[in-house]
Design an enzyme around this catalytic site. Structure first.
Site, PDB file in Angstrom:
ATOM      1  N   LYS A  51       0.880  -1.176   0.000  1.00 36.06           N
ATOM      2  CA  LYS A  51       0.000   0.000   0.000  1.00 36.06           C
ATOM      3  C   LYS A  51       0.913   1.220   0.000  1.00 36.06           C
ATOM      4  CE  LYS A  51      -4.083   1.949   2.172  1.00 36.06           C
ATOM      5  NZ  LYS A  51      -3.771   3.369   2.144  1.00 36.06           N
TER       6      LYS A  51
ATOM      7  N   ARG B 265      -3.803   8.754  -5.427  1.00 38.60           N
ATOM      8  CA  ARG B 265      -4.392   7.929  -6.470  1.00 38.60           C
ATOM      9  C   ARG B 265      -4.376   8.681  -7.791  1.00 38.60           C
ATOM     10  NH1 ARG B 265      -8.282   3.854  -5.326  1.00 38.60           N
ATOM     11  NH2 ARG B 265      -8.523   2.561  -7.189  1.00 38.60           N
TER      12      ARG B 265
ATOM     13  N   ARG C 253      -8.132  11.216  -7.505  1.00 41.71           N
ATOM     14  CA  ARG C 253      -9.205  10.393  -6.950  1.00 41.71           C
ATOM     15  C   ARG C 253     -10.555  11.094  -7.036  1.00 41.71           C
ATOM     16  NH1 ARG C 253      -8.829   7.242  -1.278  1.00 41.71           N
ATOM     17  NH2 ARG C 253     -11.015   7.232  -0.768  1.00 41.71           N
TER      18      ARG C 253
ATOM     19  N   GLU D 176      -0.943   4.571  -8.062  1.00 42.68           N
ATOM     20  CA  GLU D 176      -0.635   5.523  -6.992  1.00 42.68           C
ATOM     21  C   GLU D 176       0.647   6.260  -7.374  1.00 42.68           C
ATOM     22  OE1 GLU D 176      -2.761   5.633  -4.406  1.00 42.68           O
ATOM     23  OE2 GLU D 176      -1.669   6.392  -2.665  1.00 42.68           O
TER      24      GLU D 176
ATOM     25  N   PHE E 192      -1.275  -0.242 -10.475  1.00 43.32           N
ATOM     26  CA  PHE E 192      -1.729  -1.516  -9.889  1.00 43.32           C
ATOM     27  C   PHE E 192      -2.951  -2.097 -10.589  1.00 43.32           C
ATOM     28  CE2 PHE E 192      -3.003   1.854  -6.761  1.00 43.32           C
ATOM     29  CZ  PHE E 192      -4.369   1.874  -7.031  1.00 43.32           C
TER      30      PHE E 192
ATOM     31  N   LYS F  77      -7.701  -2.962   2.845  1.00 43.37           N
ATOM     32  CA  LYS F  77      -6.472  -2.241   3.155  1.00 43.37           C
ATOM     33  C   LYS F  77      -6.043  -2.602   4.554  1.00 43.37           C
ATOM     34  CE  LYS F  77      -9.221   1.760   4.308  1.00 43.37           C
ATOM     35  NZ  LYS F  77      -9.719   3.037   3.887  1.00 43.37           N
TER      36      LYS F  77
HETATM   37  P1  AMP Z   1      -7.374   4.706   2.069  1.00 44.18           P
HETATM   38  O1  AMP Z   1      -7.009   5.999   1.361  1.00 44.18           O
HETATM   39  O2  AMP Z   1      -6.729   4.544   3.398  1.00 44.18           O
HETATM   40  O3  AMP Z   1      -8.864   4.437   2.012  1.00 44.18           O
HETATM   41  O4  AMP Z   1      -6.733   3.515   1.190  1.00 44.18           O
HETATM   42  C1  AMP Z   1      -7.070   3.280  -0.124  1.00 44.18           C
HETATM   43  C2  AMP Z   1      -6.093   4.001  -1.017  1.00 44.18           C
HETATM   44  O5  AMP Z   1      -4.818   3.397  -0.969  1.00 44.18           O
HETATM   45  C3  AMP Z   1      -6.450   3.900  -2.486  1.00 44.18           C
HETATM   46  O6  AMP Z   1      -7.433   4.822  -2.852  1.00 44.18           O
HETATM   47  C4  AMP Z   1      -5.132   4.204  -3.154  1.00 44.18           C
HETATM   48  O7  AMP Z   1      -4.979   5.598  -3.342  1.00 44.18           O
HETATM   49  C5  AMP Z   1      -4.098   3.771  -2.128  1.00 44.18           C
HETATM   50  N1  AMP Z   1      -3.239   2.646  -2.553  1.00 44.18           N
HETATM   51  C6  AMP Z   1      -1.917   2.566  -2.318  1.00 44.18           C
HETATM   52  N2  AMP Z   1      -1.399   1.439  -2.805  1.00 44.18           N
HETATM   53  C7  AMP Z   1      -2.418   0.755  -3.403  1.00 44.18           C
HETATM   54  C8  AMP Z   1      -2.503  -0.495  -4.093  1.00 44.18           C
HETATM   55  N3  AMP Z   1      -1.450  -1.290  -4.268  1.00 44.18           N
HETATM   56  N4  AMP Z   1      -3.747  -0.865  -4.541  1.00 44.18           N
HETATM   57  C9  AMP Z   1      -4.831  -0.077  -4.365  1.00 44.18           C
HETATM   58  N5  AMP Z   1      -4.797   1.106  -3.720  1.00 44.18           N
HETATM   59  C10 AMP Z   1      -3.602   1.531  -3.237  1.00 44.18           C
END
Ligand code: AMP
Length: 548
Positions: free
Chosen positions: A253, A258, A273, A302, A342, A419
């Site tokens: 992650k 995004r 995003r 990302e 990704f 996540k």
């Molecule tokens: P969160 O912002 O905490 O809801 O986590 C989701 C976000 O993690 C996604 O919207 C992406 O921007 C980010 N992200 C980072 N690495 C990845 C990955 N390998 N696959 C999907 N999302 C990722």
């Protein structure tokens, strides 16, 4: 359609508490919308532009208050509007309560002055207003808004004010619009849903449903340059993932922003995003994609800021780039960014949304020679913990666990992407035992027995072997060896002296350890050199955490 008809319907929807009845009202409105169907489908949601279009009206509340005050006559100021807002709590009610339209002499502003507003007129005026730029644009916007308010009756003013500020408050969300389109034009809701996801344009979908029915909807495809909503993730653990699926796709992650990449074969556009165009702030990503891609494609990924050594920097650094639109060259020198792709949504005329994740990821390999986020398939929760420890060590935010067979569902925060960020809670536990390692680690202590403090001693609750580098292992061995009390077979008894900080997925009741609890998937975070065993976490805290 007269805007007053739209406003009447909107008022009925606002007064209707039942969802089904609201859908019926929306369907009726759509069915009678004629040429203005696409606009009406957006207006009911408080939108002037389709969701994929990053254009903003850019009307701040104060400009709206000023326009309302002007239309209400010389006795009313923007401050009065704010005072009323503080009393009433909502701009639509304030606008409705004003005696607008008194400024007859000035009502020539806006097309069709003097006559009733139509939906398409409101639409085109607001679009023109959004396009106003440069010096004097604030005055132009104010004049346009005033022109609209000055011609509005009470009810129209209520919904015009809300539309201008982007919030209709009539209980109509995307789901209601979807169901309304289905009901109005007798098409399956699933087809409407899919078309909405793919196009991100409720106006287009409503019109297509009316003109070409289900077949027309099924013929709506992704388009390069028209961003879709990003697929989202829920919080989850390796245990959740492996219970649901036989195996999980594990990825790093990345702690960045995004970005959806749209390449038409020649040029590249990037969307954030929230679907804003971020092409200009990220020139090196554009250059990279232009260099790599030979065919049209839509990718998801990302963008991460990195330091000179290539190590990731906190995501605020990428955001600085997004904000500093006008001085990209200078920021570019300070902070480098790189893309980790990704997902792949579309290649050369073919939509891949319904293709399984692992296959979509394979397409990335065909398209790009670098910049692909690694995807590891495993059915072993320990391997996931290991991968996570490595990702964290490398300075990333955590890991993502994805269902390898899942499709890409735009805008959906489903269970197919989980996540996993590092545990918010870690425990500081005392090392009371160890086991000799195996293989190349045979002459080092490798697995460490962890205990929590009690009133009169220590009780065990788990063993940790994950998350420790070879270097750390050698250091841990040297640190613990002086405290070895006795050995039996591969097991070593250690005098309580050293405290480890340990992450874990959950705490379970278990007969395996003397505390009656066991840590699931414990992960070494570090030695707490600042803590003695007396400062370690107590069994009481472990019990409390286990119960929450
Ligand atoms: P969160 O912002 O905490 O809801 O986590 C989701 C976000 O993690 C996604 O919207 C992406 O921007 C980010 N992200 C980072 N690495 C990845 C990955 N390998 N696959 C999907 N999302 C990722």
């Amino acid at each position: 359609m007269e805007f007053v008809v739209f406003a009447d319907r909107a008022a009925e929807m606002e007064a209707e508490p039942a969802d089904l009845e609201t859908v019926a009202l929306v369907a009726e409105l759509f069915a009678g919308a004629d040429d203005e169907l696409d606009t009406v489908a957006r207006f009911v949601q408080g939108r002037v532009f389709p969701a994929h279009d990053g254009t903003k009206l850019d009307i701040g509340p104060s400009l709206c208050y000023e326009a309302l005050a002007k239309a209400a006559g010389t006795n009313v100021s923007a401050n009065d509007i704010e005072d009323r807002l503080a009393e009433v709590g909502e701009i639509g009610a304030v606008a409705e309560g004003l005696d607008l339209g008194g400024q007859q002499g000035l009502s020539a502003f806006g097309a069709g002055g003097g006559e009733g507003l139509t939906v398409s007129e409101v639409d085109s005026e607001l679009r023109a207003l959004a396009a106003a730029e440069g010096s004097g644009s604030t005055d132009t916007k104010l004049d346009t808004l005033f022109g609209l308010f000055n011609r509005a009756d009470d009810l129209e003013a209520r919904f015009l004010a809300r539309l201008v500020l982007g919030e209709m408050r009539i209980g109509v969300g995307e789901g209601t619009v979807r169901d309304g389109i289905g009901e109005a034009f007798d098409v399956p809701v699933e087809s409407v849903e899919r078309a909405l996801q793919v196009s991100n344009d409720c106006g287009l979908v409503a019109e297509t449903a009316r003109e070409d029915g289900e077949a027309g909807l099924d013929d709506i495809h992704l388009e390069v340059g028209r961003p879709v909503k990003a697929m989202l993730a829920q919080a989850g653990t390796a245990v959740d993932a492996l219970e649901e699926w036989d195996r999980a796709a594990v990825e790093t992650k990345f702690d960045g922003a995004r970005v959806q990449v749209h390449h038409d074969g020649q040029t590249t556009r990037l969307f954030s995003r929230n679907l804003e165009d971020v092409t200009d702030p990220l020139p090196e990503v554009v250059e990279f994609v232009d260099r790599e891609l030979e065919v049209p494609a839509i990718l998801d990924g990302e963008v991460v800021a990195v330091d000179e050594a290539g190590d990731p920097l906190p995501f605020q650094e990428v955001l600085r780039r997004f904000r500093r639109k006008h001085d990209v060259a200078a920021t570019r020198e300070n902070v480098a960014v790189e893309l980790h792709a990704f997902d792949c949504l579309h290649v050369d005329g073919e939509d891949l949304l319904d293709v399984p994740l692992v296959e979509r990821h394979d397409h990335l390999r065909d398209l790009l020679s670098a910049g692909i986020s690694e995807l590891v398939l495993t059915d072993d929760a320990d391997a996931v913990a290991e991968y996570e420890a490595e990702a964290l060590d490398a300075g990333h935010e955590g890991i993502m666990l994805k269902n390898p067979d899942s499709s890409y569902t735009p805008g959906n925060r489903g269970k197919n992407w989980l996540k996993r960020k590092p545990d918010v809670e870690t425990l500081d536990l005392v090392v009371t035992g160890a086991e000799w390692g195996e293989g190349r680690r045979a002459n080092l202590l490798g697995t460490f027995l962890l205990s929590a403090r009690t009133e009169d001693g220590y009780e065990t609750l788990g063993k940790v072997a994950t998350g420790i580098t070879d270097e750390e292992l050698a250091a841990l061995h040297d640190r613990l060896e002086p405290y070895v009390r006795s050995e039996s077979g591969t097991e070593v008894d250690i005098e309580p002296a050293v405290v480890f900080e340990v992450g874990y997925e959950e705490i379970q009741r278990s007969p395996t350890y003397s505390s009656g609890y066991a840590l699931r998937f414990p992960r070494f975070v570090g030695i707490r050199k600042d803590k003695s065993p007396d400062d370690a976490d107590s069994l009481e805290r472990v019990e409390r955490l286990a119960d929450t």
